[in-house]
Design a protein around this motif. Structure first.
Motif, short mmCIF file in Angstrom:
data_model
loop_
_atom_site.label_atom_id
_atom_site.label_comp_id
_atom_site.label_asym_id
_atom_site.label_seq_id
_atom_site.Cartn_x
_atom_site.Cartn_y
_atom_site.Cartn_z
N GLY A 183 -24.32 29.01 35.92
CA GLY A 183 -25.08 29.00 37.17
C GLY A 183 -25.52 27.63 37.64
N LEU A 184 -25.07 26.57 36.97
CA LEU A 184 -25.45 25.22 37.40
C LEU A 184 -24.65 24.77 38.61
CD1 LEU A 184 -25.89 23.44 33.97
CD2 LEU A 184 -27.62 23.56 35.75
N TYR A 185 -23.38 25.16 38.65
CA TYR A 185 -22.53 24.88 39.81
C TYR A 185 -22.14 26.19 40.47
CZ TYR A 185 -21.51 20.18 37.89
OH TYR A 185 -21.57 18.91 37.40
N ARG A 186 -21.90 26.15 41.77
CA ARG A 186 -21.32 27.31 42.45
C ARG A 186 -19.88 26.99 42.78
NH1 ARG A 186 -25.27 29.54 46.98
NH2 ARG A 186 -23.84 31.28 46.72
N PRO A 187 -18.98 27.92 42.49
CA PRO A 187 -17.56 27.64 42.75
C PRO A 187 -17.29 27.56 44.24
CG PRO A 187 -17.87 29.91 42.01
CD PRO A 187 -19.21 29.24 41.91
N ASP A 188 -16.26 26.78 44.62
CA ASP A 188 -15.87 26.69 46.03
C ASP A 188 -15.04 27.89 46.44
OD1 ASP A 188 -17.09 24.21 46.11
OD2 ASP A 188 -15.25 23.17 45.55
N ALA A 189 -14.33 28.46 45.46
CA ALA A 189 -13.52 29.63 45.75
C ALA A 189 -13.36 30.43 44.46
CB ALA A 189 -12.14 29.21 46.28
N GLY A 190 -12.94 31.68 44.60
CA GLY A 190 -12.70 32.50 43.42
C GLY A 190 -13.85 33.45 43.14
N GLU A 191 -13.59 34.35 42.21
CA GLU A 191 -14.59 35.37 41.89
C GLU A 191 -14.87 35.40 40.41
OE1 GLU A 191 -13.96 39.34 43.08
OE2 GLU A 191 -14.77 39.00 45.08
N MET A 192 -16.11 35.75 40.10
CA MET A 192 -16.51 35.86 38.72
C MET A 192 -17.13 37.25 38.55
SD MET A 192 -18.64 33.14 36.52
CE MET A 192 -20.06 32.99 37.58
N ALA A 193 -16.83 37.91 37.43
CA ALA A 193 -17.41 39.22 37.16
C ALA A 193 -17.96 39.24 35.75
CB ALA A 193 -16.38 40.32 37.35
N VAL A 194 -19.17 39.78 35.62
CA VAL A 194 -19.78 39.93 34.30
C VAL A 194 -19.90 41.42 34.03
CG1 VAL A 194 -21.79 39.49 32.86
CG2 VAL A 194 -21.05 37.79 34.52
#
Lengths: 341, 507
Positions: free
Chosen positions: B57-68
């Motif tokens: 959570g320190l950086y936010r991606p410019d593109a793409g998806e993350m799932a937990v």
């Protein structure tokens, strides 16, 4: 954690940008560039608002006043790059001043008076260095104490002021005269400032001594392990600062035609404020004489403008505080943007 | 062990992150399974850290998806990541040193009594049971600052358990641990695996990865090169993927031509070392191996004069070297590369060039006046010779990667043409490509007739480059081996027979 962003490999010295772009980027990207622009804009503004501002006389007087801050500031810049500070330069204006005036009255010799001032500066600088480096006490504390001690010495040596009893014709010319009259009149303090600027500017940028100062401020342990005599170089910086402050004091007594024991109150903050706004940092390792000079000119211009435009001159005191705050703010912002802790 | 049938704990799909001028991550797909140890490897700047910062959570991606856990996750801050039961154990531990173990473990969420006060009894007993589950015997009341680094790390992991973390990310967790402590950490990691926790394990130490990882993902220049089960690859293969070319030999070693004795250290004592005697000959690489805290870090400093020498004599090519004076040591022909690049090596605000020439300023000056052209020429030579990646000589050294920074420091000392080079852990925390480069330089310098004294806590490199190996324990040399008689087992046996470590290993 440190950001692990590697720089893409490029061959050394390659640059795809045009020289104009490069020039503009460096102008806006540096503290000196920004200061230069601010000073330029301010000068244009004052020229439009006041007929007096851009006259040879007004600029000459303003820069003469600036020169005292700048000359002491050049020493202070070197000291602050090396991660030390000297708060006693304000009290020095009083003590070196009254001592020099007493010497002038005794000897009737300009040189003896000047040497007396420089000796006081060198001795106080050496004491600052000895206490800071020998006893390993922060120079902030040591010179805070010295600021009081030196002020006290000025009070004990005279009740109020040492009057000019030598009546040397050349004395007042130290401040008011001009060795160079053509094509423009350059008052002596300004000429002195320029000479000292060139000498110490070259020392900082082109000598092993100057390089060592930057290295010491940037990382004292690394400098020591690279064989740099850290304490000797810091001591020299303290002594230079003391002597340059004493030179400013000599100009001040010439300007006031007397040595006053309450001279230079707040002077140390004007100097340190200029050095900080000029791009030096309390953390050491950076700063330039150009920056200090431009910041001192900015301070002088603002003070001059306050008078010329008819504002309450007490604002001049507040401006110094504002300047220090701005400087520290800019420094913090820059560190955040470049990701330094 | 990983159960491949279960749903992934964490999924990254097409994650991309750019910084001005650099693509830090170019569309990465990644999966972490429950109970899996998933290693991330790559050189510095390859993208591992960026990916961890996105997951935490320190950086936010410019593109793409993350799932937990199958649900889309968009983290705006580390707090969001912690709320989804993700825990990062950083290299620099974020514990409060003055507070007790128990207070640290439950920091931010203390058990309360019905009146709203901290329930100290519950706090201590719950901490005790968490520590017991991890097989640790630490008093919950001990201030964390009094623990060893290895124990502090385990406290961090206990904290992860108290927060019921499902995903634990470990960044170079063994960089400050002794072999015994590493074993204990790995035992704890296995415990976590059995609970179904997924572990992302970042390390430069490839042999460790083969000990504990189930799968490994390789990064290079912001690209994910491959993800593969660990059983189907080899160290050689990983290195090739990481550097993008084959590193035929990590430890180039030319046949040593041993000359005259250069450095003689006789009965020297100083902080952390006692009665040290050794000789380094021209053309010889002498290695000193020791565990963390064995005193190897003091050897170079005391010989060089950066730390006080309380007894003994040092001579270089017959000339006596004064105690406590780096200047004199340099004058006589010694050079010292310390283990702390940033603390006492680099001057971070200065440029690459000014860092390189710092120890040889006199060479570029007459009566103190510097001649920039010579300085630039020689610095540029070294940048090319050591293949240092920097946009220019004027670049501030702080912006270089660890490996390149280390090469700048190597250049600083090579420029002085020393007779003997003292190197303390010169490859700590740098990527494998730069390591290979530094081993090559050491070999090259020895070949040119320099004497090298090389201090390290890492056995493979000591075995790889030293002609002679001394083992240090508790500040004393306890064993000496020739290149052909030294083995990993012998070195460890000699180095680790101190009481503390024996206990750790038995436990």
């Amino acid at each position: 954690m440190s950001a692990e962003i590697s720089t893409p490999a490029r061959s050394v010295g390659a640059s795809g940008q045009s020289s104009l772009q490069d020039f503009l980027r460096r102008l806006f990207g540096s503290q000196e560039g920004v200061l230069f622009l601010i000073v330029a804009v301010l000068w244009l503004y004052l020229m439009s608002r006041s007929d007096v501002f851009f006259t040879q006389r007004n600029i000459g007087v303003m820069l003469s006043q600036v020169s005292m801050i700048a000359i002491t500031g050049f020493g202070m810049t070197m000291l602050m790059i090396a991660r030390e500070v000297d708060l006693s330069v304000g009290s020095m204006q009083a003590f070196a001043g009254v001592t020099a005036m007493q010497a002038l009255n005794e000897s009737h010799s300009l040189i003896v008076g000047l040497l007396a001032a420089l000796a006081v500066g060198a001795i106080v600088g050496a004491i600052n260095a000895g206490a800071t480096l020998g006893l390993k006490i922060s120079s902030f504390i040591v010179t805070l104490a010295m600021m009081q001690i030196v002020r006290g010495l000025a009070y004990t040596s005279t009740n109020a002021a040492v009057q000019n009893e030598h009546k040397l014709a050349s004395f007042k010319k130290v401040f008011n005269g001009a060795f160079i009259e053509n094509p423009v009149r350059i008052p002596n303090p300004v000429l002195t400032m320029v000479i000292i600027f060139i000498i110490f500017g070259l020392i900082l940028s082109r000598t092993t001594f100057g390089r060592s100062i930057y290295a010491i401020g940037g990382n004292p342990e690394a400098a020591a392990l690279s064989g740099i005599p850290v304490n000797r170089i810091k001591a020299i910086c303290f002594i230079i600062t003391g002597m340059l402050a004493a030179l400013s004091a000599f100009m001040l007594i010439a300007r006031m035609n007397s040595g006053q024991n309450n001279a230079g109150f707040g002077f140390e903050l004007q100097v340190i404020g200029s050095v900080l706004l000029g791009g030096a940092s309390l953390a050491g390792g950076k700063g330039t004489l150009v920056g200090t000079l431009l910041a001192a000119v900015l301070l002088g211009t603002v003070n001059n403008g306050i008078v010329l435009l008819g504002y309450n001159s007490n604002w001049q005191t507040a401006v110094v505080g504002l300047m220090i705050l701005t400087a520290v703010f800019l420094d913090t912002m820059r560190r955040r943007m470049t990701g330094q802790s | 062990m990983a159960t491949t049938t279960s749903a992934p704990l964490l999924t990254l799909a097409g994650i991309r992150k750019e910084f001005p001028g650099v693509v830090a991550l170019a569309g990465v797909n990644f999966e972490l399974l429950p109970g899996e140890v998933h290693a991330l490897v790559g050189e510095n700047g390859a993208g591992k850290s960026t990916m961890i910062k996105i997951i935490s959570g320190l950086y936010r991606p410019d593109a793409g998806e993350m799932a937990v856990g199958g649900e889309v996750a968009e983290f705006r801050s580390p707090a969001d990541s912690i709320a989804r039961r993700i825990k990062v154990v950083y290299q620099e531990l974020d514990l409060v040193p003055d507070m007790s173990v128990a207070e640290n473990v439950f920091l931010g969420g203390y058990p309360k009594t019905p009146r709203g006060l901290v329930d100290w009894a519950a706090l201590n007993s719950r901490t005790e049971s968490l520590l017991a589950e991890l097989g640790l015997d630490i008093d919950p009341g001990t201030p964390v600052g009094e623990l060893r680094v290895a124990e502090q790390q385990l406290v961090e992991i206990a904290r992860a358990l108290s927060q019921q973390a499902q995903i634990v990310i470990m960044d170079e967790p063994t960089s400050a641990l002794s072999p015994g402590e590493v074993d204990r950490l790995f035992a704890v990691i296995e415990q976590l695996q059995q609970r179904g926790v997924g572990i992302i394990y970042v390390s430069h130490k490839l042999d460790e990865i083969f000990r504990i990882a189930d799968r490994v993902t390789v990064f290079r220049d912001g690209q994910l090169v491959t993800t593969t089960p660990i059983a189907e690859t080899s160290i050689q293969q990983l290195v090739t993927w990481m550097v993008g070319r084959e590193l035929s030999d990590l430890y180039p070693k030319s046949p040593a031509v041993i000359g005259e004795p250069l450095l003689r250290v006789s009965n020297v004592s100083g902080p952390g070392i006692y009665d040290l005697s050794l000789t380094v000959h021209a053309g010889e690489v002498v290695g000193i191996f020791g565990l963390m805290g064995a005193g190897i870090n003091s050897v170079g400093r005391v010989i060089f004069g950066a730390s006080p020498r309380t007894a003994g004599q040092v001579t270089l090519a017959g000339q006596e070297v004064g105690a406590g004076s780096p200047g004199d040591a340099m004058e006589k022909g010694l050079a010292l590369l310390t283990e702390n690049r940033k603390e006492d090596g680099l001057v971070l605000p200065l440029s690459v060039k000014n860092n390189m020439t710092l120890a040889s300023l006199r060479k570029f000056a007459t009566f103190g006046w510097l001649w920039p052209r010579q300085e630039i020429k020689e610095s540029a030579d070294y940048v090319n010779r050591l293949s240092i990646k920097t946009p220019s000589l004027r670049q501030q050294v702080r912006f270089l990667s660890g490996g390149n920074q280390q090469k700048v420091l190597m250049a600083r000392w090579m420029m002085r043409d020393p007779k003997v080079l003292l190197l303390t852990e010169p490859t700590r925390g740098i990527d494998v490509g730069s390591k290979a480069e530094i081993y090559r330089l050491i070999d090259e310098m020895a070949h040119r007739g320099l004497g090298i004294l090389f201090m390290s806590t890492e056995i493979p490199e000591i075995l790889g480059i030293a002609d002679r190996i001394l083992v240090m324990r508790e500040g004393r040399i306890v064993a000496a081996f020739g290149r052909n008689e030294a083995t990993q087992e012998r070195l460890v046996a000699a180095a680790a027979s101190d009481l503390n470590d024996a206990i750790v290993e038995a436990g």
